[in-house]
Design an enzyme around this catalytic site. Structure first.
Site, PDB file in Angstrom:
ATOM      1  N   HIS A  40       0.740  -1.494  -0.193  1.00 21.51           N
ATOM      2  CA  HIS A  40       0.186   0.494   0.085  1.00 21.51           C
ATOM      3  C   HIS A  40       1.291   1.266  -0.008  1.00 21.51           C
ATOM      4  CE1 HIS A  40       0.607   1.309   4.682  1.00 21.51           C
ATOM      5  NE2 HIS A  40       0.924  -0.151   4.238  1.00 21.51           N
ATOM      6  N   CYS A  79       2.226  -4.986   7.359  1.00 19.38           N
ATOM      7  CA  CYS A  79       1.868  -4.980   5.577  1.00 19.38           C
ATOM      8  C   CYS A  79       2.864  -3.992   5.337  1.00 19.38           C
ATOM      9  CB  CYS A  79       0.829  -4.011   5.479  1.00 19.38           C
ATOM     10  SG  CYS A  79      -0.188  -5.127   5.976  1.00 19.38           S
TER      11      CYS A  79
END
Length: 528
Positions: A431, A450
């Protein structure tokens, strides 16, 4: 009369059934038979001689040959012995393959009696089977070592592989094909060759007292120069001074570059820590990385993204060509980014962010307890079990873990403007970020698991591969409306999140900090 007829009928039935069962046994034996044309004159093996190996794969192999020897070819035996002897070049240990005993047998091969010929053949096959297993899947099973590991074991039929090697006219080439063929594995093997050229070192650790800058005079500079000379960054000198001169500055910058440090010529704690690594420690580091690469997928895919977690780097490869590289931010040591392989499936523009349990427990709830305004300032909406919005002033600590916390899309969203999804059991993804300045940090292990990607819109444009509907201009328009949109990735792009801390480039050793402290532990596991 009827009784006699019945007896005859039953006898006929059981005789036929016995023949059927006998036929089935023969068929099963035939299935086990490898289609191998045995060279020379095989020697018969006493099946009891296999018992001591406690190895079903080995027993099955000789059962399939009707307990006959298979390595009558001197040429093939010598190829195998050579590969086992040089297994240290793959980061393996020749002693694991009975290399001493095998060479003793080979020296006497022409005068061995049938019993010893059988022993030699069995030992050679057993050692080859173990070598094949180690080459293709490593010596250890990572699934037994790590919880955050999700790679499939490289499938291989050991006995079928041995049969193929027996049949091959190019045995050495076939064995080479069993090894990892990725460029990084080859660069690791080169790194092992390079470090073996360095002499034995006996340096004492350099103590860090204060940061040393260019032109400073410090007693530690003499020891630092000795290290730089040892690692061939600095030319040998007849005498060394404690002055941090320009020549040493240039040498130190090269050292910092090879070790992924900030190339600032400052001799701080990080640089001192890297200088204090001994040759033996660096060799161990290379060996554990060779082991890891045997765990990784043999086929990465025609087009794939590969991320090296300790190097904070994403690389996109298509047909062996590197097309793009991006800086990344990965999980901190307490919230490690997992090791996995998957496929990229979807892009989400203007994503919402549902706060995961760990971040909720360790970050969000403590922040709300300090100030209810945290939720409003962070654009986080709270939902109860019925989907009803809970205002910050209705929020109750007793119910805190039952609520669902969702951050709205926008420039302040923790995921930034885009999220790239790949199926995995850890719920991690690629992301954007609302803290793009973090990419300038040297240590980028600061996320919650992440992976944040620098310049993700350019990467997304490439992945969607649609100049009409998803050019960079169209993507920007979509982002401006701040509505969440899901777009399927039609290209088949494999995705690999991996971990390695050593390799080589242009005949230079390259190392990275072991940010998750995996190297030393793995080396100890390999020694046991």
């Amino acid at each position: 009369m009827n009784s006699l007829f019945l007896i005859v009928l039953l006898c006929t039935y059981f005789c036929c059934k016995k023949e059927e069962l006998k036929s089935e046994v023969i068929l099963k034996e035939e299935v086990l038979q490898p289609h191998v044309q045995l060279e020379g004159k095989p020697t018969y093996i006493d099946s009891t001689s296999l018992i001591s190996f406690h190895n079903k794969v080995l027993t099955d192999f000789y059962k399939s040959t009707n307990y006959r020897t298979v390595w009558q070819s001197k040429e093939k035996r010598e190829v195998i012995l050579d590969k086992l002897f040089k297994s240290d070049q793959e980061g393996l240990n020749p002693e694991d393959y009975n290399i001493g005993k095998l060479f003793d047998f080979e020296k006497k091969a022409t005068i061995l009696d049938s019993l010893d010929l059988a022993k030699y053949d069995i030992l050679l096959t057993s050692s080859l089977q173990k070598y094949i297993s180690h080459l293709t899947n490593g010596r250890l099973n990572p699934l037994k070592l790590y919880k955050n590991w999700d790679l499939k074991e490289n499938e291989i039929d050991i006995n079928a592989t041995v049969v193929q090697l027996l049949q091959s006219d190019s045995l050495a080439y076939k064995i080479e094909q069993l090894k990892p063929n990725h460029i990084v594995y080859k660069k690791l093997k080169k790194a092992l060759q390079l470090i073996n050229t360095f002499p034995k070192d006996n340096f004492k650790p350099i103590k860090f007292t204060k940061t040393i800058l260019a032109n400073d005079t410090n007693p530690s500079v003499i020891d630092i120069k000795k290290r730089l000379i040892y690692w061939k960054e600095l030319q040998p000198k007849d005498s060394l001074t404690p002055v941090y001169d320009e020549e040493t500055v240039m040498a130190l910058k090269k050292f910092q570059s090879r070790h992924g440090l900030a190339i600032d010529a400052k001799i701080g704690p990080g640089t001192i820590a890297s200088l204090n690594f001994s040759k033996n420690q660096r060799t161990q580091q290379i060996l554990v990385n060779l082991e890891r690469w045997k765990w990784y997928p043999k086929q990465m895919g025609k087009e794939y993204i590969i991320i090296n977690i300790p190097d904070y780097k994403l690389t996109l490869v298509n047909h062996y060509d590197t097309l793009r590289t991006h800086k990344v931010i990965v999980g901190r040591a307490k919230r490690k980014t997992p090791i996995l392989s998957s496929k990229l499936t979807q892009v989400v523009f203007n994503p919402t962010w549902t706060v995961p349990p760990t971040i909720l427990r360790e970050d969000v709830i403590p922040a709300v307890l300090k100030s209810r305004s945290y939720l409003t300032k962070s654009n986080i909406k709270v939902y109860d079990r019925n989907g009803r919005i809970v205002s910050p002033y209705e929020w109750q600590l007793s119910q805190a873990k039952t609520y669902r916390y969702v951050q709205s899309p926008g420039t302040f969203n923790s995921l930034g403007m885009v999220k790239i999804i790949f199926p995995n059991r850890f719920s991690v993804y690629l992301h954007d970020t609302n803290h793009r300045d973090y990419f300038e940090k040297n240590d980028r292990s600061i996320s919650s698991g992440c992976v944040r990607v620098e310049n993700p819109l350019e990467l997304t444009e490439y992945l969607l591969n649609d100049e009409v509907n998803w050019s960079l201009e169209k993507i920007t328009e979509t982002l401006q409306n701040e509505r969440t949109k899901f777009v399927k990735i039609k290209k088949r792009v494999s995705f690999h999140l991996l971990y390695w801390t050593a390799w080589s480039e242009n005949n230079k050793l390259i190392f990275r900090d072991d940010i998750y402290n995996l190297d030393a532990n793995l080396y100890n596991q390999l020694r046991n």
